[in-house]
Design an enzyme around this catalytic site. Structure first.
Site, PDB file in Angstrom:
ATOM      1  N   HIS A  13      10.550  22.292  27.423  1.00 39.49           N
ATOM      2  CA  HIS A  13      11.074  21.902  28.735  1.00 39.49           C
ATOM      3  C   HIS A  13      11.368  20.404  28.789  1.00 39.49           C
ATOM      4  CE1 HIS A  13      11.111  22.186  33.264  1.00 39.49           C
ATOM      5  NE2 HIS A  13      10.718  20.925  33.145  1.00 39.49           N
ATOM      6  N   GLU A  14      10.404  19.593  28.378  1.00 34.27           N
ATOM      7  CA  GLU A  14      10.571  18.141  28.494  1.00 34.27           C
ATOM      8  C   GLU A  14      11.615  17.608  27.514  1.00 34.27           C
ATOM      9  OE1 GLU A  14       9.476  16.789  31.017  1.00 34.27           O
ATOM     10  OE2 GLU A  14       7.955  18.234  31.633  1.00 34.27           O
TER      11      GLU A  14
ATOM     12  N   HIS B 135      14.900  17.805  29.087  1.00 36.34           N
ATOM     13  CA  HIS B 135      15.210  16.628  29.908  1.00 36.34           C
ATOM     14  C   HIS B 135      15.671  15.466  29.030  1.00 36.34           C
ATOM     15  CE1 HIS B 135      13.914  18.323  33.628  1.00 36.34           C
ATOM     16  NE2 HIS B 135      12.618  18.322  33.367  1.00 36.34           N
TER      17      HIS B 135
END
Length: 278
Positions: A190-191, A194
């Protein structure tokens, strides 16, 4: 979504107390959303015109930084074997999108202050390696979030923005960690999304407007927790909520994919902001 530095909790409270996914990635700035809107426009025009081109495969060098209070698992210490498993998780998630990760280095630091996530910039100035094209991942046991990252932007090497760049991960959310809902390693998935330019699928918290600025992710008016397959918070828009998308807030076992549009966006950001540093 609140900026990471606004919330700092005690070391013990930041681990097993997490009942829901939490991401401390700063909300995109107006300048960043303008870039995302421009990329969406260009990508959609290329798709409609039938001249979208597949970008070259990307290999990202990864520097792991394990920060702990002691040489024990309870203190946040992670073994090389755990780092290898985390790398495997990233590669499995991103390989279908022609993005791969290769370990370039790993280091271990015993520092209670850094482990509590109270001195982010000092920690990163001391530990960061490589260029703006290289992914630095910091595992800490005391962050109040599962993780956070920084979107790609124009930086000057050696500036604060350059050092802030990277991903911070709660140590307990790695593969085999103590957080049962989040111990498959997808906090990093997920990160890193980003870090490669992706927003949350529920960005904007509404059923209209720009959403996450990616055309093929269904609108979603709020984050999803657990694994709410079939949920539809925007019934007037096409598609159910993208709860299995890595950029939502679901539990690790629920996550399955990025969309084609997200793939294109990650490559667009890579080309625009990071590729030239390789």
């Amino acid at each position: 979504m609140q900026f990471k530095s606004l919330l700092v909790s005690a070391l013990a409270a930041a681990s097993t107390a997490l009942a829901q996914r939490s991401c401390g990635t700063p909300s995109p700035t107006e300048e960043q959303t303008e870039v995302a809107q421009r990329l969406q426009f260009n990508e959609e025009n290329a798709r409609v015109a039938g001249n979208a081109t597949r970008l070259a495969p990307v290999t990202v060098n990864v520097y792991w930084h394990v920060i702990a209070t002691s040489n024990s698992v309870s203190g946040g210490y992670l073994s090389q074997a755990t780092l290898d498993k985390q790398l495997d998780v990233l590669n499995e998630a991103y390989a279908p999108h022609d993005i791969q990760f290769a370990q370039a280095g790993a280091d271990w630091t015993i520092n209670s202050n850094w482990a509590s996530d109270r001195a982010e910039l000092a920690m990163k100035r001391a530990l960061r390696k490589g260029t703006y094209a290289d992914l630095n991942v910091y595992f800490v046991p005391g962050t109040p979030y599962l993780g956070y990252a920084y979107f790609p932007t124009t930086v000057t090497t050696g500036s604060s923005a350059f050092y802030y760049d990277g991903v911070v991960i709660l140590s307990d959310s790695v593969p085999g960690g103590s957080l049962s809902q989040y111990n498959l390693g997808h906090t990093a998935t997920h990160e890193v999304g980003h870090w490669l330019g992706l927003y949350h699928t529920f960005e904007g918290y509404q059923c209209g407007g720009n959403g996450d600025y990616v055309s093929d992710t269904p609108f979603e008016s709020e984050e999803a927790y657990g694994c709410e397959i079939g949920r539809d918070t925007c019934p007037s828009q096409a598609g159910d909520d993208p709860v299995t998308n890595y950029m939502d807030y679901s539990d690790d076992p629920c996550f399955t994919h990025f969309t084609t549009g997200q793939e294109t966006r990650m490559h667009s950001y890579w080309t625009a902001y990071r590729a030239s540093y390789q």
